[in-house]
Scaffold this motif. Structure first.
Motif, PDB file in Angstrom:
ATOM      1  N   ILE A  26       0.899  -1.143  -0.029  1.00 50.38           N
ATOM      2  CA  ILE A  26       0.013  -0.034   0.021  1.00 50.38           C
ATOM      3  C   ILE A  26       1.115   1.220   0.009  1.00 50.38           C
ATOM      4  O   ILE A  26       0.481   2.383  -0.743  1.00 50.38           O
ATOM      5  N   ILE A  27       1.792   1.268   0.746  1.00 49.42           N
ATOM      6  CA  ILE A  27       2.938   2.417   0.849  1.00 49.42           C
ATOM      7  C   ILE A  27       3.296   2.645  -0.408  1.00 49.42           C
ATOM      8  O   ILE A  27       3.616   3.757  -0.882  1.00 49.42           O
ATOM      9  N   ARG A  28       3.765   1.416  -1.053  1.00 46.97           N
ATOM     10  CA  ARG A  28       4.384   1.684  -2.483  1.00 46.97           C
ATOM     11  C   ARG A  28       3.264   2.196  -3.503  1.00 46.97           C
ATOM     12  O   ARG A  28       3.771   2.867  -4.448  1.00 46.97           O
ATOM     13  N   ALA A  29       2.314   1.876  -3.454  1.00 49.23           N
ATOM     14  CA  ALA A  29       1.272   2.422  -4.358  1.00 49.23           C
ATOM     15  C   ALA A  29       0.999   3.843  -3.980  1.00 49.23           C
ATOM     16  O   ALA A  29       0.868   4.579  -5.031  1.00 49.23           O
ATOM     17  N   TYR A  30       1.041   4.504  -2.787  1.00 49.43           N
ATOM     18  CA  TYR A  30       0.925   5.582  -2.392  1.00 49.43           C
ATOM     19  C   TYR A  30       2.146   6.441  -2.992  1.00 49.43           C
ATOM     20  O   TYR A  30       1.946   7.492  -3.938  1.00 49.43           O
ATOM     21  N   LEU A  31       3.257   5.793  -3.164  1.00 46.19           N
ATOM     22  CA  LEU A  31       4.514   6.277  -3.318  1.00 46.19           C
ATOM     23  C   LEU A  31       4.418   6.336  -5.077  1.00 46.19           C
ATOM     24  O   LEU A  31       4.867   7.382  -5.663  1.00 46.19           O
ATOM     25  N   ASN A  32       4.271   5.411  -5.684  1.00 43.95           N
ATOM     26  CA  ASN A  32       3.980   5.381  -7.039  1.00 43.95           C
ATOM     27  C   ASN A  32       2.858   6.498  -7.558  1.00 43.95           C
ATOM     28  O   ASN A  32       3.457   7.371  -8.421  1.00 43.95           O
ATOM     29  N   ARG A  33       1.940   7.053  -6.873  1.00 44.34           N
ATOM     30  CA  ARG A  33       0.865   7.932  -7.322  1.00 44.34           C
ATOM     31  C   ARG A  33       1.535   9.528  -7.138  1.00 44.34           C
ATOM     32  O   ARG A  33       1.519  10.216  -7.859  1.00 44.34           O
ATOM     33  N   VAL A  34       2.101   9.509  -5.686  1.00 42.19           N
ATOM     34  CA  VAL A  34       2.765  10.774  -5.485  1.00 42.19           C
ATOM     35  C   VAL A  34       4.020  11.071  -6.542  1.00 42.19           C
ATOM     36  O   VAL A  34       4.191  12.312  -7.230  1.00 42.19           O
ATOM     37  N   SER A  35       4.692   9.995  -6.941  1.00 36.28           N
ATOM     38  CA  SER A  35       5.860  10.344  -7.841  1.00 36.28           C
ATOM     39  C   SER A  35       5.149  10.546  -9.264  1.00 36.28           C
ATOM     40  O   SER A  35       5.807  11.378  -9.947  1.00 36.28           O
ATOM     41  N   PHE A  36       4.244   9.777  -9.585  1.00 33.07           N
ATOM     42  CA  PHE A  36       3.617  10.149 -10.992  1.00 33.07           C
ATOM     43  C   PHE A  36       3.309  11.738 -11.056  1.00 33.07           C
ATOM     44  O   PHE A  36       3.435  12.379 -12.177  1.00 33.07           O
ATOM     45  N   PHE A  37       2.292  12.177 -10.241  1.00 34.47           N
ATOM     46  CA  PHE A  37       1.949  13.331 -10.364  1.00 34.47           C
ATOM     47  C   PHE A  37       2.929  14.239  -9.923  1.00 34.47           C
ATOM     48  O   PHE A  37       2.784  15.475 -10.598  1.00 34.47           O
ATOM     49  N   GLY A  38       3.992  14.044  -9.017  1.00 33.20           N
ATOM     50  CA  GLY A  38       5.013  15.313  -9.136  1.00 33.20           C
ATOM     51  C   GLY A  38       5.661  14.992 -10.411  1.00 33.20           C
ATOM     52  O   GLY A  38       6.226  16.440 -10.773  1.00 33.20           O
TER      53      GLY A  38
ATOM     54  N   PHE B 162       6.804  13.546   0.301  1.00 34.44           N
ATOM     55  CA  PHE B 162       6.431  12.167   0.352  1.00 34.44           C
ATOM     56  C   PHE B 162       7.199  11.306  -0.562  1.00 34.44           C
ATOM     57  O   PHE B 162       7.679   9.912  -0.527  1.00 34.44           O
ATOM     58  N   GLY B 163       7.223  11.727  -1.866  1.00 32.94           N
ATOM     59  CA  GLY B 163       7.839  10.983  -2.907  1.00 32.94           C
ATOM     60  C   GLY B 163       9.395  10.578  -2.689  1.00 32.94           C
ATOM     61  O   GLY B 163       9.877   9.988  -3.439  1.00 32.94           O
ATOM     62  N   PHE B 164       9.982  11.235  -1.731  1.00 33.11           N
ATOM     63  CA  PHE B 164      11.437  11.167  -1.389  1.00 33.11           C
ATOM     64  C   PHE B 164      11.849  10.217  -0.353  1.00 33.11           C
ATOM     65  O   PHE B 164      12.819   9.996  -0.090  1.00 33.11           O
ATOM     66  N   ILE B 165      10.676   9.287   0.201  1.00 34.12           N
ATOM     67  CA  ILE B 165      10.885   8.435   1.172  1.00 34.12           C
ATOM     68  C   ILE B 165      11.819   7.202   0.841  1.00 34.12           C
ATOM     69  O   ILE B 165      11.857   7.013  -0.535  1.00 34.12           O
ATOM     70  N   ASP B 166      12.733   6.696   1.651  1.00 35.25           N
ATOM     71  CA  ASP B 166      13.830   5.804   1.200  1.00 35.25           C
ATOM     72  C   ASP B 166      13.217   4.427   1.712  1.00 35.25           C
ATOM     73  O   ASP B 166      12.289   4.295   2.311  1.00 35.25           O
ATOM     74  N   GLU B 167      13.861   3.290   1.370  1.00 34.44           N
ATOM     75  CA  GLU B 167      13.283   1.846   1.559  1.00 34.44           C
ATOM     76  C   GLU B 167      13.274   1.755   2.933  1.00 34.44           C
ATOM     77  O   GLU B 167      12.273   1.053   3.247  1.00 34.44           O
ATOM     78  N   MET B 168      14.303   2.050   3.915  1.00 36.71           N
ATOM     79  CA  MET B 168      14.010   1.970   5.447  1.00 36.71           C
ATOM     80  C   MET B 168      12.789   2.807   5.935  1.00 36.71           C
ATOM     81  O   MET B 168      12.158   2.223   6.605  1.00 36.71           O
ATOM     82  N   GLU B 169      12.343   3.714   5.298  1.00 35.07           N
ATOM     83  CA  GLU B 169      11.164   4.619   5.572  1.00 35.07           C
ATOM     84  C   GLU B 169       9.924   3.910   5.280  1.00 35.07           C
ATOM     85  O   GLU B 169       9.027   3.750   6.041  1.00 35.07           O
ATOM     86  N   ILE B 170       9.980   3.049   4.216  1.00 31.82           N
ATOM     87  CA  ILE B 170       8.873   2.465   3.634  1.00 31.82           C
ATOM     88  C   ILE B 170       8.529   1.240   4.490  1.00 31.82           C
ATOM     89  O   ILE B 170       7.262   1.335   5.081  1.00 31.82           O
ATOM     90  N   ASN B 171       9.415   0.722   5.002  1.00 29.06           N
ATOM     91  CA  ASN B 171       9.453  -0.667   5.438  1.00 29.06           C
ATOM     92  C   ASN B 171       9.052  -0.090   6.993  1.00 29.06           C
ATOM     93  O   ASN B 171       7.980  -0.600   7.748  1.00 29.06           O
TER      94      ASN B 171
END
Ligand SMILES: [Zn+2]
Ligand SMILES: [Zn+2]
Ligand SMILES: [Zn+2]
Length: 302
Positions: free
Chosen positions: A101-113, A215-224
């Protein structure tokens, strides 16, 4: 499609979106207006043909799926279905599903960014929180900018930065940690706390320790870590208030000065005349410190 209208005196923004009266209503949030029947769920697996084509899904046999909202408030308005399960939500999922779910959020934020747009991701659970579909999902809206709280926060953050040469949210989470009583959970990357000016009792904010506007700048450790801490905050609400209707929203901006964060409110009461008539919130169930104590006691071991 909705349009923004503004109160000429206060500047308060409203989205006028009467087309949405046609949408399905499973929670009763709008049925008193439309008299709508309760249809089969088109967010469940097997109903993909009833929704617009997916814009994002984690794999062919999807576990998380995003698609355009059939009844959009604005040109960019999407739905992210949290899982194929009609009843379970982040509080119930395993870690792997919450990472999706977090990855889906990240994908959409990055896309619109990438389209030079700002994004709000939000979640309504339950009729009192504004949800019309029971099946757990988040929504995404994107635009060149948003009036209202985001615009005010951005303006105040700039002022704060100019005055103190510091970031408001970086200072806020450190102050909350120092106060101890308002902290609900502290992980390696996030602090969940009761804001000192909480508008409704048990309002909560989740702030990343790493200063990043987007939010689009979060890294792998933050996602986890976020995939544990965000559901943890929801579980604390669920266990404290017998599974309340609730909202959360991600505040993010593409540029400084800003510091992305997540806000949460449980619906333990409804808007009254002071909120609606005077724009004054009434927090009458707990002080920020009491709220911090109660929710930290309910925060699960993660
Ligand atoms: Zn469903
Ligand atoms: Zn900061
Ligand atoms: Zn905010």
């Amino acid at each position: 499609m909705g349009i923004f209208i503004f109160d000429p005196l206060t500047g308060e923004p409203t989205i006028l979106a009467t087309d949405r009266a046609k949408r399905h209503d499973q929670t009763g949030a709008v049925s008193s207006i439309t008299g709508g029947q309760k249809p089969a769920c088109f967010f469940c697996k097997g109903s993909e043909h009833l929704t617009p084509q997916a814009l994002y899904q984690d794999e062919d046999n999807w576990n998380v799926r995003a698609f355009p909202n059939k009844f959009p408030l604005m040109p960019d308005h999407e739905v992210i279905v949290h899982s194929p399960d009609h009843t379970k939500d982040m509080e119930d999922f395993n870690h792997e599903q919450n990472v999706r779910i977090i990855r889906a959020y990240l994908n959409r934020v990055s896309f619109f960014g990438s389209q030079d747009k700002e994004v709000i991701i939000f979640n309504n659970k339950g009729g009192k929180a504004g949800a019309s579909i029971v099946h757990p999902h988040s929504q995404v809206v994107a635009a060149k900018g948003f009036p209202g709280i985001l615009e005010k926060e951005k303006g105040s953050a700039l002022h704060y930065h100019n005055e103190k040469n510091s970031c408001y949210w970086c200072d806020e989470w450190r102050e909350a940690v120092a106060s101890k009583d308002r902290v609900i959970h502290e992980s390696s990357h996030f602090v969940v706390f009761s804001p000192k000016a909480c508008r409704w009792s048990y309002e909560v904010v989740l702030v990343p320790k790493n200063h990043k506007p987007n939010f689009g700048f979060i890294d792998e450790m933050e996602i986890n870590d976020l995939a544990k801490v965000l559901p943890g905050a929801l579980k604390a609400y669920k266990d404290s208030f017998d599974n309340p209707d609730r909202n959360y929203w991600i505040h993010t901006m593409r540029y400084e000065p800003y510091h992305w964060h997540i806000g949460f409110i449980p619906h333990l009461k409804v808007f009254g005349a002071l909120e609606l008539g005077a724009g004054i919130w009434v927090s009458d169930k707990a002080t920020p410190e009491d709220s911090g104590k109660k929710l930290s006691a309910a925060f699960p071991v993660i």
